[in-house]
Design a protein around this motif. Structure first.
Motif, PDB file in Angstrom:
ATOM      1  N   ALA A 150       0.868  -1.239   0.016  1.00  0.00           N
ATOM      2  CA  ALA A 150       0.078   0.115   0.254  1.00  0.00           C
ATOM      3  C   ALA A 150       0.991   1.202   0.033  1.00  0.00           C
ATOM      4  O   ALA A 150       2.245   1.050   0.226  1.00  0.00           O
ATOM      5  CB  ALA A 150      -0.978  -0.087   1.165  1.00  0.00           C
ATOM      6  N   LEU A 151       0.292   2.438  -0.246  1.00  0.00           N
ATOM      7  CA  LEU A 151       0.941   3.801  -0.155  1.00  0.00           C
ATOM      8  C   LEU A 151       0.090   4.643   0.629  1.00  0.00           C
ATOM      9  O   LEU A 151      -1.089   4.623   0.558  1.00  0.00           O
ATOM     10  CB  LEU A 151       0.999   4.359  -1.513  1.00  0.00           C
ATOM     11  CG  LEU A 151       1.259   5.590  -1.657  1.00  0.00           C
ATOM     12  CD1 LEU A 151       2.904   5.884  -1.482  1.00  0.00           C
ATOM     13  CD2 LEU A 151       1.201   6.077  -3.125  1.00  0.00           C
ATOM     14  N   VAL A 152       0.868   5.388   1.460  1.00  0.00           N
ATOM     15  CA  VAL A 152       0.477   6.516   2.341  1.00  0.00           C
ATOM     16  C   VAL A 152       0.956   7.694   1.792  1.00  0.00           C
ATOM     17  O   VAL A 152       2.106   7.923   1.634  1.00  0.00           O
ATOM     18  CB  VAL A 152       0.555   6.175   3.774  1.00  0.00           C
ATOM     19  CG1 VAL A 152       0.161   7.518   4.683  1.00  0.00           C
ATOM     20  CG2 VAL A 152       0.148   5.052   4.363  1.00  0.00           C
ATOM     21  N   LEU A 153       0.189   8.739   1.525  1.00  0.00           N
ATOM     22  CA  LEU A 153       0.443  10.183   1.077  1.00  0.00           C
ATOM     23  C   LEU A 153       0.226  11.041   2.283  1.00  0.00           C
ATOM     24  O   LEU A 153      -0.788  11.441   2.256  1.00  0.00           O
ATOM     25  CB  LEU A 153      -0.182  10.699  -0.254  1.00  0.00           C
ATOM     26  CG  LEU A 153       0.220   9.562  -1.448  1.00  0.00           C
ATOM     27  CD1 LEU A 153      -0.860  10.079  -2.365  1.00  0.00           C
ATOM     28  CD2 LEU A 153       1.712   9.920  -1.818  1.00  0.00           C
ATOM     29  N   PRO A 154       0.993  11.323   3.226  1.00  0.00           N
ATOM     30  CA  PRO A 154       0.883  12.412   4.322  1.00  0.00           C
ATOM     31  C   PRO A 154       0.910  13.698   3.523  1.00  0.00           C
ATOM     32  O   PRO A 154       1.064  13.952   2.450  1.00  0.00           O
ATOM     33  CB  PRO A 154       2.212  12.370   5.292  1.00  0.00           C
ATOM     34  CG  PRO A 154       2.841  11.048   4.771  1.00  0.00           C
ATOM     35  CD  PRO A 154       2.455  10.788   3.388  1.00  0.00           C
TER      36      PRO A 154
END
Length: 180
Positions: A71-75
């Motif tokens: 998965a990817l998290v974009l803060p």
């Protein structure tokens, strides 16, 4: 679960990085800090400099590929996605998660990077309210909700508005990546 956290060298809202990062760690996952440059990133507490964090991988070293991630998290932070959306390798990295059907989670101003990657069309998402017009102009539907989980598309997209929503954001993120 191995989760990429994509951030620019400067401008990430610290709590939007550290809170989901800790949630992933607490759930037994492996968070990986990915940036456009080697070294350290400078986080911010709104407009004030906060802590620095070591970069684990660069987008270039990964070949702008989501290979090996779950998965990817974009803060968010205002400057962070503004820098990322002008970096073709970072935009390609984000797009690859969508192309592979992997979950993506974005909070606050991070939706700017999604707009640039052209992945919001026909999707419903939330963000910091000032991005509503940008999302609509890119073909998405903007909603004012604490967290939104959109399943219309090749992957699950989890979005949230601001740091006050982090508890709901973290819970939705973990539900999507762990299947619980």
């Amino acid at each position: 679960m191995r989760i990429a956290f994509l951030v620019a060298p400067e401008g990430t809202e610290q709590i939007e990085l550290t809170d989901p990062w800790q949630a992933v760690r607490d759930a037994g996952g492996e968070p990986v800090l990915v940036s456009t440059k080697q070294g350290e990133i400078q986080a911010f507490d709104h407009l004030d400099r906060a802590d620095k964090f070591p970069v684990d991988k660069t987008v270039a070293s990964l070949g702008s590929s989501a290979d090996g991630f779950d998965a990817l998290v974009l803060p968010g932070g205002v400057a962070n996605p503004d820098q990322l959306r002008t970096d073709p390798e970072a935009v390609a990295f984000v797009r690859d998660f969508f192309d592979r059907g992997l979950p993506v989670a974005a909070i606050c101003h991070a939706a700017w990077t999604l707009v640039e990657a052209d992945v919001v069309r026909d999707r419903t998402l939330t963000s910091y309210p000032s991005l509503a017009t940008d999302i609509r102009n890119a073909g998405g539907t903007w909603v004012d909700e604490q967290v939104n989980v959109c399943t219309a598309g090749p992957n699950v997209l989890v979005t949230s508005r601001r740091p006050d929503d982090l508890k709901a954001f973290d819970a939705a993120l973990l539900k999507q990546v762990s299947g619980t």
